[in-house]
Scaffold this active site. Structure first.
Site, PDB file in Angstrom:
ATOM      1  CG  HIS A 168      -2.029  -1.007   1.141  1.00  0.00           C
ATOM      2  ND1 HIS A 168      -3.330  -0.679   0.827  1.00  0.00           N
ATOM      3  CD2 HIS A 168      -2.017  -2.356   1.308  1.00  0.00           C
ATOM      4  CE1 HIS A 168      -4.071  -1.785   0.816  1.00  0.00           C
ATOM      5  NE2 HIS A 168      -3.295  -2.810   1.105  1.00  0.00           N
ATOM      6  CG  ASP A 381       0.558   9.624   0.487  1.00  0.00           C
ATOM      7  OD1 ASP A 381       0.482   8.481   0.958  1.00  0.00           O
ATOM      8  OD2 ASP A 381      -0.074  10.596   0.945  1.00  0.00           O
TER       9      ASP A 381
END
Length: 479
Positions: A168, A381
């Site tokens: 993730h 991110d």
């Protein structure tokens, strides 16, 4: 040593650091649970409901030993972590070694052998729990950087399984990953999977390049051939599967009268500013909060934005509050906010509204609707789902998204104003451009963004990953 499949095993097993519920014990020692609000839970709940499935994870409290229990047709299999496990495997290796290393070493990672030993031990425990609950030939989907060794442990225990892994957060380039003393063991752990999913194509390419450099395995495009020259040769695919949100639910929520009225009320409470800017982040050093507030402060200083007609609302939800780097970040941000408000505020008006707290989904949807400009300026991110939530909330086709090019979302969200958050002058120009954007141009950009976010939702994401994984032929119990 391989083990036999249980006769009552599940066809789909999800393995994640946390269960989809938080479990607590009452005074009588009876467990009770509340549903976790995380994105992964939202993503997988519909899939789990349709399949006979199990979810392996930690219940959230150290030392809590629980028998498996059922919630919403899913068997929940708690993995026990001691206080030492939490300290060394989770807070230590996962969050003080891997997290900063995988986020471009924005903060220096710490390498401790005791932490690695705990990480390895806990990963094996998760793998054993998954192996004990998966039916013969089942699909097992392992999630995230806390569990990178699980695929190989699981394959050794249950060679009959289809194993998928999804990462993730960002996966770093070789030059950064090579700092990890246990780099080869992590790569071998991940190669236990049949399919390794990443947020961006660049992350998948980083992994394949690392495999080429650290092993003697053959790679061809996205495919890696494992156990070459033996009868049990198999192929591992490394591929991008950008994650998303339940965009239709968010769109529906933002259209409700209650949320729309709350959005109008928020603007009134802030004194009806001409321009309302919004930042929503976990209080984390990867999110670029300091850079964003600094750029905004300079715009007020330069007179390019009016301190009386502009408000920045910065929501920073609490995160890892017992970690020194996070406490320092909170102090830095609050000092910066105080300075800007001291220099530019007036009685009854503060140019920065800083909220160190979490809000329910309804309040977030109202904030998104109220904001003229959304600032997502992360330094690094994996994806950044806040950017997608903002777009999903804007059924009025207004507003503008300023988005860091170092987020996974930047690959997908064509129509956002892209920025390099390290370039403060460039960020100031982008914010000024977004604030004064022609409404027709803003609508054109938002339409494009909404097309992407509404068509590629979280159901599409999980469907694509599981379709690719179930296309892998089942092996008859040989590694």
């Amino acid at each position: 040593m391989p083990i036999d499949a249980p006769h009552d095993g599940q066809d789909l097993v999800v393995v994640a650091n946390r269960l989809p519920v938080d479990v607590t014990l009452d005074d009588e020692g009876e467990p009770s649970w509340t549903r976790s609000p995380g994105g992964l839970v939202t993503a997988l709940a519909p899939v789990m409901a349709q399949t006979k499935g199990a979810w392996v994870g930690w219940g959230g409290s150290p030392g809590l030993e629980l028998e498996p229990f059922e919630v919403d047709n899913t068997e929940l299999v708690p993995v026990m972590l001691t206080e030492t496990d939490v300290e060394r495997y989770y807070e230590g290796f996962s969050n003080d070694t891997l997290w900063p290393l995988y986020h471009d070493v924005i903060a220096p990672p710490q390498f401790h052998r005791q932490w690695w030993d705990a990480y390895r031990r806990v990963n094996e425990r998760f793998a054993r729990a998954a192996a004990a609950n998966a039916a013969h030939g089942a699909t097992v989907w392992v999630h995230d950087y806390q569990l990178q060794l699980v695929p190989a442990f699981l394959r050794a225990l249950r060679p009959d399984l289809r194993i998928g892994y999804f990462h993730h957060i960002p996966f770093p380039p070789l030059e950064i990953f090579a700092q990890l003393p246990w780099r080869k063991q992590v790569v071998e752990g991940l190669l236990g999977a049949d399919l390794i999913g990443f947020q961006r194509g660049g992350d998948a390419a980083n992994f394949v390049r690392i495999v080429r450099r650290l092993t003697d395995l053959t790679t061809r495009g996205q495919m890696i051939t494992v156990d070459e020259g033996t009868p049990t040769q198999r192929h591992v695919r490394a591929q991008a599967f950008p994650i998303s949100i339940d965009s239709h639910a968010f769109d529906h929520l933002a259209r409700t009268e209650a949320v729309q009225e709350r959005a109008r009320e928020i603007r009134r409470e802030l004194g009806d500013p001409e321009y309302l800017l919004l930042g929503v982040d976990r209080l984390d050093y990867t999110k670029g909060i300091r850079h964003r507030i600094k750029a905004y402060g300079e715009l007020l200083e330069d007179g390019r934005l009016s301190a009386t007609q502009t408000t920045l609302v910065q929501v920073a939800s609490p995160s890892r509050e017992n970690v020194g780097a996070y406490q320092q970040l909170r102090d830095d941000v609050e000092l910066l906010v105080g300075r800007i408000n001291g220099d530019h505020g007036q009685v009854g008006h503060a140019p920065v509204q800083y909220l160190h707290q979490s809000f329910p989904m309804e309040e977030m949807a109202a904030l998104y609707l109220a904001a003229d400009v959304m600032l997502v300026t992360a330094l690094r991110d994996g994806m950044n789902l806040v950017a997608k939530e903002y777009v999903a909330a804007r059924s009025d086709e207004r507003g503008c998204l300023v988005l860091s090019e170092f987020t996974g979302a930047a690959d997908e969200l064509v129509g956002a104003v892209l920025v390099n958050p390290h370039d403060i002058d460039g960020m100031k120009d982008a914010i000024t451009y977004a604030v004064h954007l022609d409404p027709k141009e803003a609508r054109k950009r938002m339409r494009r963004l909404r097309r992407r976010v509404l068509t590629h939702d979280v159901a599409a994401w999980s469907g694509e990953f599981l379709a690719a994984l179930t296309a892998v032929p089942v092996r008859d119990g040989h590694a």
